[in-house]
Write a protein that holds these residues in place. Structure first.
Motif, PDB file in Angstrom:
ATOM      1  N   ILE A  34       0.874  -1.231  -0.173  1.00 34.85           N
ATOM      2  CA  ILE A  34       0.105  -0.060   0.082  1.00 34.85           C
ATOM      3  C   ILE A  34       0.785   1.267  -0.117  1.00 34.85           C
ATOM      4  CG2 ILE A  34      -1.508   1.565   1.243  1.00 34.85           C
ATOM      5  CD1 ILE A  34      -2.562  -1.486   2.534  1.00 34.85           C
ATOM      6  N   VAL A  35       1.985   1.347   0.717  1.00 32.66           N
ATOM      7  CA  VAL A  35       2.684   2.289   0.816  1.00 32.66           C
ATOM      8  C   VAL A  35       3.474   2.570  -0.417  1.00 32.66           C
ATOM      9  CG1 VAL A  35       5.000   2.990   1.838  1.00 32.66           C
ATOM     10  CG2 VAL A  35       3.110   2.261   3.475  1.00 32.66           C
ATOM     11  N   GLU A  36       3.946   1.453  -1.124  1.00 30.92           N
ATOM     12  CA  GLU A  36       4.732   1.587  -2.229  1.00 30.92           C
ATOM     13  C   GLU A  36       3.653   1.909  -3.224  1.00 30.92           C
ATOM     14  OE1 GLU A  36       7.986  -1.893  -1.557  1.00 30.92           O
ATOM     15  OE2 GLU A  36       7.151  -1.982  -3.328  1.00 30.92           O
ATOM     16  N   LEU A  37       2.406   1.658  -3.512  1.00 23.70           N
ATOM     17  CA  LEU A  37       1.470   2.089  -4.350  1.00 23.70           C
ATOM     18  C   LEU A  37       1.332   3.484  -4.165  1.00 23.70           C
ATOM     19  CD1 LEU A  37      -1.110  -0.687  -4.423  1.00 23.70           C
ATOM     20  CD2 LEU A  37       0.027  -0.062  -6.430  1.00 23.70           C
ATOM     21  N   CYS A  38       1.006   3.766  -3.019  1.00 18.48           N
ATOM     22  CA  CYS A  38       0.747   5.451  -3.053  1.00 18.48           C
ATOM     23  C   CYS A  38       2.125   6.041  -3.211  1.00 18.48           C
ATOM     24  CB  CYS A  38       0.382   5.836  -1.316  1.00 18.48           C
ATOM     25  SG  CYS A  38      -1.030   5.258  -1.005  1.00 18.48           S
ATOM     26  N   THR A  39       3.240   5.689  -3.125  1.00 13.82           N
ATOM     27  CA  THR A  39       4.496   6.504  -3.179  1.00 13.82           C
ATOM     28  C   THR A  39       4.723   6.580  -4.870  1.00 13.82           C
ATOM     29  OG1 THR A  39       5.455   5.686  -1.251  1.00 13.82           O
ATOM     30  CG2 THR A  39       7.054   6.624  -2.934  1.00 13.82           C
ATOM     31  N   ALA A  40       4.603   5.409  -5.459  1.00 13.57           N
ATOM     32  CA  ALA A  40       4.611   5.258  -6.859  1.00 13.57           C
ATOM     33  C   ALA A  40       3.694   6.173  -7.772  1.00 13.57           C
ATOM     34  CB  ALA A  40       4.586   3.898  -7.673  1.00 13.57           C
ATOM     35  N   VAL A  41       2.655   6.107  -7.412  1.00 11.30           N
ATOM     36  CA  VAL A  41       1.343   6.769  -7.695  1.00 11.30           C
ATOM     37  C   VAL A  41       1.586   8.440  -7.710  1.00 11.30           C
ATOM     38  CG1 VAL A  41      -1.031   7.729  -7.764  1.00 11.30           C
ATOM     39  CG2 VAL A  41      -0.709   5.185  -8.122  1.00 11.30           C
ATOM     40  N   THR A  42       1.884   8.785  -6.384  1.00 10.35           N
ATOM     41  CA  THR A  42       2.190  10.128  -6.136  1.00 10.35           C
ATOM     42  C   THR A  42       3.409  10.678  -7.118  1.00 10.35           C
ATOM     43  OG1 THR A  42       1.284   9.837  -4.085  1.00 10.35           O
ATOM     44  CG2 THR A  42       2.973  11.927  -4.549  1.00 10.35           C
ATOM     45  N   ALA A  43       4.515   9.761  -7.364  1.00 13.77           N
ATOM     46  CA  ALA A  43       5.900  10.138  -8.096  1.00 13.77           C
ATOM     47  C   ALA A  43       5.285  10.371  -9.683  1.00 13.77           C
ATOM     48  CB  ALA A  43       6.758   9.121  -8.010  1.00 13.77           C
TER      49      ALA A  43
END
Ligand code: CO8
Length: 258
Positions: A34-43
């Protein structure tokens, strides 16, 4: 592009593609993912070279929900005091269009993740469901709200109260997905759609998404007001001049995204 443990991230043309990669657990959404998905989408949202974002689990499965092994031992105060899973909200703050490319199971949090996206494309093997009732809980990432808005109360109630799944054909009839294609074509179709959107004028795309999303939050009168103000404001862009001039001159527009 930074290293991730649970997802793969790449750019295809002007589309950012995020692939969930925990096949052994049907892409169960663990906290780390979940953290990675949010980080990647935000990037991708912040990357000017990217105009749209695809989230997929690949050709076999989208995601079978939140990771049950991480939830089984939680107490009420663990969930409540930490406001567990509040990070998900980052996905709904993304301004660029998010496309879910769904094959196989999209269950529980997986179905909710798809519904947080702006467009859902499904393979004809896709299955959507909110099976949390079988676990003694209810959907917690928006399933009770977004499913009702997508398919209506009666169908949403049946799915949420019984945990029964619907297949891609039903999801298409019910309006949950925008289109159904062959499973092996889902990701490439989503990327093509992403690149088509990314080829439009960026301010129009962002405002179009914002205006459509207003329909979920506002009364009709307020929503129409928001739409009209956004429409007016686009006349301040270079792209409006270019788009209309290009039409009249019978040529393709060259967007500056300004
Ligand atoms: N979490 C953890 N592990 C999972 C999950 C999951 N959600 N889904 C599947 N797995 C694991 C299985 O435990 C199994 O592991 P192992 O090989 O070690 O035994 C492996 O994946 C393969 O699964 P199955 O053997 O069950 O494979 P089948 O092909 O028989 O069935 C299904 C596939 C239908 C996907 C089945 O695994 C299933 O029903 N999974 C659970 C689906 C579910 O209940 N999802 C909802 C989870 S709850 C949720 O998402 C709530 C989100 C909001 C929380 C917010 C709280 C505030």
């Amino acid at each position: 592009i930074k290293e991730y443990e649970f997802i793969k991230v790449e750019t295809k043309g002007k589309t950012g593609v995020i692939t969930m990669d925990r096949a052994k657990t049907y892409n169960a959404l663990c906290n780390g993912m979940i953290v990675e998905l949010c980080t990647a989408v935000t990037a991708f949202d912040e990357d000017p070279a990217v105009g749209a974002i695809v989230i997929t689990g690949g050709d076999k499965v989208f995601a079978a929900g939140a990771d049950i092994t991480e939830m089984v031992g939680l107490s009420f105060s663990d969930c409540y005091n930490q406001d567990k899973f509040k990070d998900w909200a980052a996905l709904t703050r993304v301004r660029k269009p998010l496309i879910a490319a769904v094959n196989g199971y999209a269950l529980g949090g997986g179905c909710e993740l798809a519904m947080m996206c702006d467009i859902i494309l499904a393979g004809d093997d896709a299955k959507f469901g909110q099976p949390e009732i079988n676990l003694g809980v209810i959907p917690g990432w928006g399933g009770t709200q977004r499913l009702v808005r997508a398919v209506g109360k009666s169908k949403a109630m049946e799915m949420v109260l019984t945990g029964s799944m619907i297949d891609a054909k039903r999801a298409n009839w019910d309006g949950l997905v925008s289109r159904v294609v062959e499973p092996e074509k889902v990701v490439e179709t989503a990327v093509a759609l992403g690149n088509k959107i990314a080829s439009m004028s960026r301010p129009s795309v962002l405002m179009a998404k914002e205006a459509v999303n207003s329909a979920y939050e506002l009364t009709l009168t307020e929503g129409l007001h928001v739409e009209r103000r956004m429409f007016h404001s686009l006349f301040a862009t270079e792209d409006q001049k270019e788009g209309m001039a290009a039409f009249l001159e019978k040529r393709k527009p060259e967007w500056t995204h300004k």
